[in-house]
Scaffold this motif. Structure first.
Motif, mmCIF file in Angstrom:
data_model
loop_
_atom_site.group_PDB
_atom_site.id
_atom_site.type_symbol
_atom_site.label_atom_id
_atom_site.label_comp_id
_atom_site.label_asym_id
_atom_site.label_seq_id
_atom_site.Cartn_x
_atom_site.Cartn_y
_atom_site.Cartn_z
ATOM 1 N N ALA A 183 -6.510 -7.357 -4.563
ATOM 2 C CA ALA A 183 -7.684 -6.458 -4.175
ATOM 3 C C ALA A 183 -8.472 -7.029 -2.840
ATOM 4 O O ALA A 183 -8.600 -6.188 -2.150
ATOM 5 C CB ALA A 183 -8.582 -6.486 -5.418
ATOM 6 N N LEU A 191 -6.042 -6.365 0.040
ATOM 7 C CA LEU A 191 -5.715 -4.986 0.259
ATOM 8 C C LEU A 191 -7.016 -4.150 0.744
ATOM 9 O O LEU A 191 -6.834 -3.531 2.018
ATOM 10 C CB LEU A 191 -5.691 -4.198 -1.134
ATOM 11 C CG LEU A 191 -4.270 -3.907 -1.570
ATOM 12 C CD1 LEU A 191 -4.248 -2.948 -2.903
ATOM 13 C CD2 LEU A 191 -3.347 -3.064 -0.626
ATOM 14 N N LYS A 194 0.821 -1.133 0.141
ATOM 15 C CA LYS A 194 -0.018 -0.082 0.083
ATOM 16 C C LYS A 194 0.862 1.307 -0.046
ATOM 17 O O LYS A 194 0.688 2.137 -0.830
ATOM 18 C CB LYS A 194 -0.731 0.052 1.086
ATOM 19 C CG LYS A 194 -2.246 -0.720 1.069
ATOM 20 C CD LYS A 194 -2.924 -0.337 2.369
ATOM 21 C CE LYS A 194 -4.113 -1.279 2.552
ATOM 22 N NZ LYS A 194 -4.770 -1.204 3.717
ATOM 23 N N ARG A 216 -12.391 -0.290 -2.306
ATOM 24 C CA ARG A 216 -13.493 -1.194 -2.120
ATOM 25 C C ARG A 216 -14.711 -0.958 -1.372
ATOM 26 O O ARG A 216 -14.318 -0.538 -0.266
ATOM 27 C CB ARG A 216 -12.837 -2.548 -1.845
ATOM 28 C CG ARG A 216 -12.214 -3.189 -3.208
ATOM 29 C CD ARG A 216 -11.817 -4.738 -2.938
ATOM 30 N NE ARG A 216 -12.702 -5.626 -3.642
ATOM 31 C CZ ARG A 216 -12.924 -6.594 -3.430
ATOM 32 N NH1 ARG A 216 -12.645 -7.320 -2.320
ATOM 33 N NH2 ARG A 216 -13.607 -7.567 -4.167
ATOM 34 N N THR A 240 -15.360 -2.195 -6.706
ATOM 35 C CA THR A 240 -14.118 -2.025 -6.679
ATOM 36 C C THR A 240 -13.672 -0.523 -7.356
ATOM 37 O O THR A 240 -14.311 -0.511 -8.550
ATOM 38 C CB THR A 240 -13.161 -2.939 -7.112
ATOM 39 O OG1 THR A 240 -13.322 -3.993 -6.393
ATOM 40 C CG2 THR A 240 -11.412 -2.497 -7.005
ATOM 41 N N ALA A 298 -11.192 2.375 -9.121
ATOM 42 C CA ALA A 298 -9.817 2.636 -9.368
ATOM 43 C C ALA A 298 -9.750 3.656 -10.384
ATOM 44 O O ALA A 298 -10.631 3.972 -11.134
ATOM 45 C CB ALA A 298 -8.958 1.269 -9.771
ATOM 46 N N VAL A 305 -5.761 -4.465 -8.768
ATOM 47 C CA VAL A 305 -7.150 -3.898 -8.102
ATOM 48 C C VAL A 305 -8.050 -4.184 -8.768
ATOM 49 O O VAL A 305 -9.213 -4.722 -8.493
ATOM 50 C CB VAL A 305 -6.849 -2.633 -7.397
ATOM 51 C CG1 VAL A 305 -8.034 -2.232 -6.614
ATOM 52 C CG2 VAL A 305 -6.072 -2.727 -6.059
ATOM 53 N N VAL A 319 -7.526 4.259 -5.071
ATOM 54 C CA VAL A 319 -8.357 2.973 -5.221
ATOM 55 C C VAL A 319 -9.120 2.666 -4.024
ATOM 56 O O VAL A 319 -8.857 2.902 -2.924
ATOM 57 C CB VAL A 319 -7.240 1.535 -5.607
ATOM 58 C CG1 VAL A 319 -6.752 1.683 -6.888
ATOM 59 C CG2 VAL A 319 -6.360 1.351 -4.596
ATOM 60 N N THR A 333 -2.751 -0.774 -9.234
ATOM 61 C CA THR A 333 -4.035 -0.366 -9.759
ATOM 62 C C THR A 333 -4.571 -1.381 -10.973
ATOM 63 O O THR A 333 -5.659 -1.378 -10.916
ATOM 64 C CB THR A 333 -4.099 1.053 -10.384
ATOM 65 O OG1 THR A 333 -2.616 0.952 -10.998
ATOM 66 C CG2 THR A 333 -4.280 2.120 -9.450
#
Ligand code: ATP
Length: 327
Positions: A237, A240, A205, A297, A258, A260, A229, A295, A226
Motif C-alpha cells: 500500500a 503503490l 497496478k 490513499r 486508505t 478500498a 492495500v 483503491v 485489494t
C-alpha cells in the motif's frame, strides 16, 4: 493453480552460500495474474525458475494443476513443462529465424506435424496481433513486437500457466502498457494463470489480481492487491501510493487514509467537516482503478478544536477506511 510449499534454493560456491529462496509458500489461484515484487537480488528469478524446474529446488514442492513437478523426471517432466510457458526480459528470440520460425520452434521440438504447425503458428501470431509480421526477423521488429513473438512462442504448447520474468522492463512506458494489456486480455480469454516477477509497481497496478513482496529469499507480504492495500502497515500500500515524508504541522493532526472496495467515495470528507467541525485538507494522495477495484490513499490535515481527539478517526474507521497516523 500453482502451489508452492517450503521452497528453498541455495547457491553454494567455495567462498559462500546464498539462500536465494529461503522457505517460500505461495498459492496462485486459477486464472489470476499474480505479481512477485522485490528489489534486485531478492530471489524472484530463482523462485520463478524453480516453478518450471529450470532450477531444481533443494527442498519443497511446486504443484501445478495438481502435478508435483520436483518428483518428475525425463519425459513426464518435459510434458509437464509444456503446460508452463515462459517469457523473458530480453525476449530470448533466435535471430536467425523469422517471427513465424521462432513461434514454430517449440512446436518442432514437440513433434507437431508441419501442416498443423503452420496453422498453429498463424493462429498464435494472430492472437498477439502480429499476423502481418510472420516473415520479419527479430532485428526488424521493435521491442514490443519482439515480446509479442515471445508471448506467442510461450503459448505454443497451449499452457495453462505463463511465467513472466520482467517481461516489460526493457520496454518504454507506452509499449509496456500495450504488452500488459495483451497479457491481461490473454489471461481472461484463455483462462491463463500468470505468475510474473517485476520490480515495477506499475505492473502490479495495471494487471495483478494478487501480489507478493519478496525480500532476502522470503515472502514478506502476499494476498490479493485489494486485501494488501487494506492491511494496516502494508508495504505494498505504501509503495503503490507514495505519500512522502509526513509534514510536521503544529496546528493540525495528519492522518493517512486508505480507501478500498466500497469505501472509495469521498463522502467521509464532508462527514468529518460536518459532524466533527473540522477543517479537512488533502495534502497528497491518489485514487486508482486496479484490476481488483478502486483503491486509494489520501494524507489529510485535520484542523479544529477536536482534531487531536479519537472520535473523528473512529468515525473514519466506521466508514470502512483504514486510518494510520504517520510518524
Ligand atoms: N546461478 C547462480 N549462482 C550463484 N548465485 C546466484 C545464482 N543465481 C542467483 N544467485 C544469487 O541469488 C540471489 C537471488 O538472485 P535472483 O536473481 O533470484 O534475484 P532477483 O530478485 O531475481 O534479482 P534480479 O532482479 O536482479 O534478477 C542473489 O544474491 C544472486 O546473486
Amino acid at each position: 493453480m500453482i502451489q508452492i510449499q517450503g521452497l528453498r534454493k541455495t547457491y553454494r560456491s567455495r567462498r559462500r552460500a546464498v539462500a536465494a529462496v529461503d522457505g517460500v509458500d505461495l498459492t496462485v489461484r486459477d486464472g489470476e495474474v499474480f505479481g512477485v515484487l522485490g528489489r534486485s537480488g531478492a530471489g524472484k528469478s530463482t523462485l520463478l525458475r524453480c516453478v518450471n524446474l529450470l532450477e531444481r529446488p533443494d527442498a519443497g514442492t511446486v504443484t501445478v494443476d495438481g502435478v508435483e513437478l520436483a518428483s518428475l523426471r525425463g519425459g513426464r517432466l518435459r510434458r509437464a513443462r509444456q503446460g508452463i510457458g515462459m517469457i523473458h526480459q530480453h525476449f530470448a528470440l533466435l535471430g536467425s529465424r523469422t517471427a513465424a520460425g521462432n513461434v514454430a520452434f517449440p512446436l518442432e521440438v514437440m513433434g507437431v506435424p508441419r501442416a498443423e504447425r503452420a496453422a498453429r503458428v498463424a493462429e498464435l501470431l494472430d492472437l498477439v496481433g502480429l499476423a502481418d509480421h510472420a516473415g520479419a526477423y527479430p532485428a526488424q521488429l521493435s521491442g514490443g513486437q519482439k515480446q509479442r513473438v515471445g508471448i506467442a512462442r510461450a503459448l505454443a504448447g497451449r499452457p495453462r500457466v505463463l511465467l513472466s520474468d520482467e517481461a516489460t522492463s526493457a520496454l518504454d512506458p507506452e509499449t509496456t502498457g500495450s504488452i500488459l494489456a495483451l497479457l491481461r486480455d490473454l489471461s481472461q480469454r484463455l483462462g491463463l494463470t500468470i505468475l510474473l516477477i517485476t520490480h515495477e509497481m506499475e505492473v502490479v497496478k495495471r494487471i495483478c489480481d494478487s501480489a507478493a513482496i519478496m525480500r532476502d529469499g522470503r515472502i514478506v507480504e502476499a494476498g490479493t492487491v485489494t486485501d494488501l492495500v487494506r492491511r494496516p502497515g502494508s508495504e505494498l500500500a505504501r509503495d503503490l501510493f507514495r505519500l512522502g515524508p509526513a509534514p510536521q504541522l503544529p496546528d493540525a493532526t495528519v492522518v493517512d487514509v486508505t480507501l478500498a472496495g466500497d469505501a472509495t467515495d469521498h463522502s467521509f470528507l464532508s462527514v468529518l467537516a460536518r459532524e466533527h467541525d473540522l477543517d479537512v485538507r488533502i495534502l497528497s494522495g491518489a485514487v486508482e482503478e486496479l484490476p481488483g477495484g478502486r483503491v486509494g490513499r489520501l494524507r489529510l490535515a485535520l484542523r479544529g478544536a477536536h482534531a487531536a481527539e479519537e472520535a473523528p478517526l473512529r468515525r473514519l474507521r466506521e466508514h470502512g477506511l483504514i486510518v494510520e497516523v504517520p510518524r
